[in-house]
Design an enzyme around this catalytic site. Sequence first.
Site, mmCIF file in Angstrom:
data_model
loop_
_atom_site.group_PDB
_atom_site.id
_atom_site.type_symbol
_atom_site.label_atom_id
_atom_site.label_comp_id
_atom_site.label_asym_id
_atom_site.label_seq_id
_atom_site.Cartn_x
_atom_site.Cartn_y
_atom_site.Cartn_z
ATOM 1 N N HIS A 164 0.842 -1.185 0.000
ATOM 2 C CA HIS A 164 0.000 0.000 0.000
ATOM 3 C C HIS A 164 0.882 1.242 0.000
ATOM 4 O O HIS A 164 1.939 1.254 0.609
ATOM 5 C CB HIS A 164 -0.903 -0.002 1.237
ATOM 6 C CG HIS A 164 -1.724 1.242 1.382
ATOM 7 N ND1 HIS A 164 -2.556 1.695 0.389
ATOM 8 C CD2 HIS A 164 -1.835 2.128 2.402
ATOM 9 C CE1 HIS A 164 -3.149 2.799 0.798
ATOM 10 N NE2 HIS A 164 -2.727 3.091 2.007
ATOM 11 N N ASP A 284 -13.586 -16.300 6.488
ATOM 12 C CA ASP A 284 -13.064 -16.612 7.815
ATOM 13 C C ASP A 284 -13.641 -15.644 8.852
ATOM 14 O O ASP A 284 -13.468 -14.422 8.768
ATOM 15 C CB ASP A 284 -11.537 -16.514 7.797
ATOM 16 C CG ASP A 284 -10.919 -17.055 9.069
ATOM 17 O OD1 ASP A 284 -10.945 -16.339 10.088
ATOM 18 O OD2 ASP A 284 -10.414 -18.188 9.054
ATOM 19 N N SER A 299 -2.447 -6.288 0.886
ATOM 20 C CA SER A 299 -2.081 -6.510 -0.511
ATOM 21 C C SER A 299 -0.816 -7.362 -0.572
ATOM 22 O O SER A 299 0.160 -7.077 0.110
ATOM 23 C CB SER A 299 -1.811 -5.171 -1.208
ATOM 24 O OG SER A 299 -2.966 -4.380 -1.223
#
Length: 335
Positions: A164, A284, A299
């Site tokens: 990021h 999850d 990411s």
Amino acid sequence: MRKISAFLISIFASFLILFAIIGTPIRAVAENGRFLYVGGMPAGFMLSAGGAQVIGVCDVIGEEKTFSPAKEAGICSGDVIINASGINVETVADLNSIIAKNGANSLELTVKRGNDKEKFIVKPQMDKITKKYKIGVLIRDTVSGIGTITYVDPTTRSFGALGHAVGEECEKIGAEGKLYNCNIVSVLKGTRGKAGELHGIFLGDGEFGKTTTLCECGIFGQINQNVDLSVLNKVEVDSLNAKPGVAYIYSTINGQTPKKYEVEIVKVDKNNKENKNYVVKITDKELIETTGGIVQGMSGSPIVQENKLIGAITHVFLNDPTRGFGIDIEKMLKY
């Protein structure tokens, strides 16, 4: 007829012998594809800005007037100053030194703006308070961000990752930089309409690699030789058989150790040109409870399906943080 039968039998026997000779190698090639270490650990990236990057323009308070020489010359935020009066500029210190030696004389600045290079004439003004000549810019020479290591090659120690902040500026900054150990200390939970974010700190003595390539497919480089890779899980690469269904991502949302989280591959689009090859839904419960789904900093989290590495997380859907995009691992491996 007996001669023909004997001939056929001899051909069949020869075929069996040939199969016995080549059969094992063929199976070995099929079973021994490319294997990589699965990442999932956080990393801090510090990359060169490729010069003195302008992050803002500001006024210089002079004896007679207050203005920004750089702004008046046409320089704006996002420009990267790469040369001043014939001298290459790589750091903030380089530019400051050139301005100080130049004094009140006009400077010819070469600026990188997108993919183009332009020249501007700037006349510095002396700051009334500091008594130093300035051109009225806020600048930096490095860009930093937090991301996730996707994979490490066990033979070459090359890695692929996404990050990021760094990734958003890939057209503005250089490829050379350093890789630091990073500790995730908190999470800003993602909500509908607003992306969440991992908050981490660089560990000052934790440099463990270097970056060599930066592009739309990720950040790539080498892991230092003294880093122990044996603790990582090694899996085969196979995105050709990726399909909608259950998969897992490896990501770190606290500390430095990645965990395995269940996701669902909703859609597979191998031909997408924007690196949006997978639509991924987080299923999850623990991950959703803690992060809201996919957040900035995740990411690069590797996607594994049926114990095969197939890709990495890239983006989050702003209108639904439990969903996001992933890139095909084969696109990352081209670099």
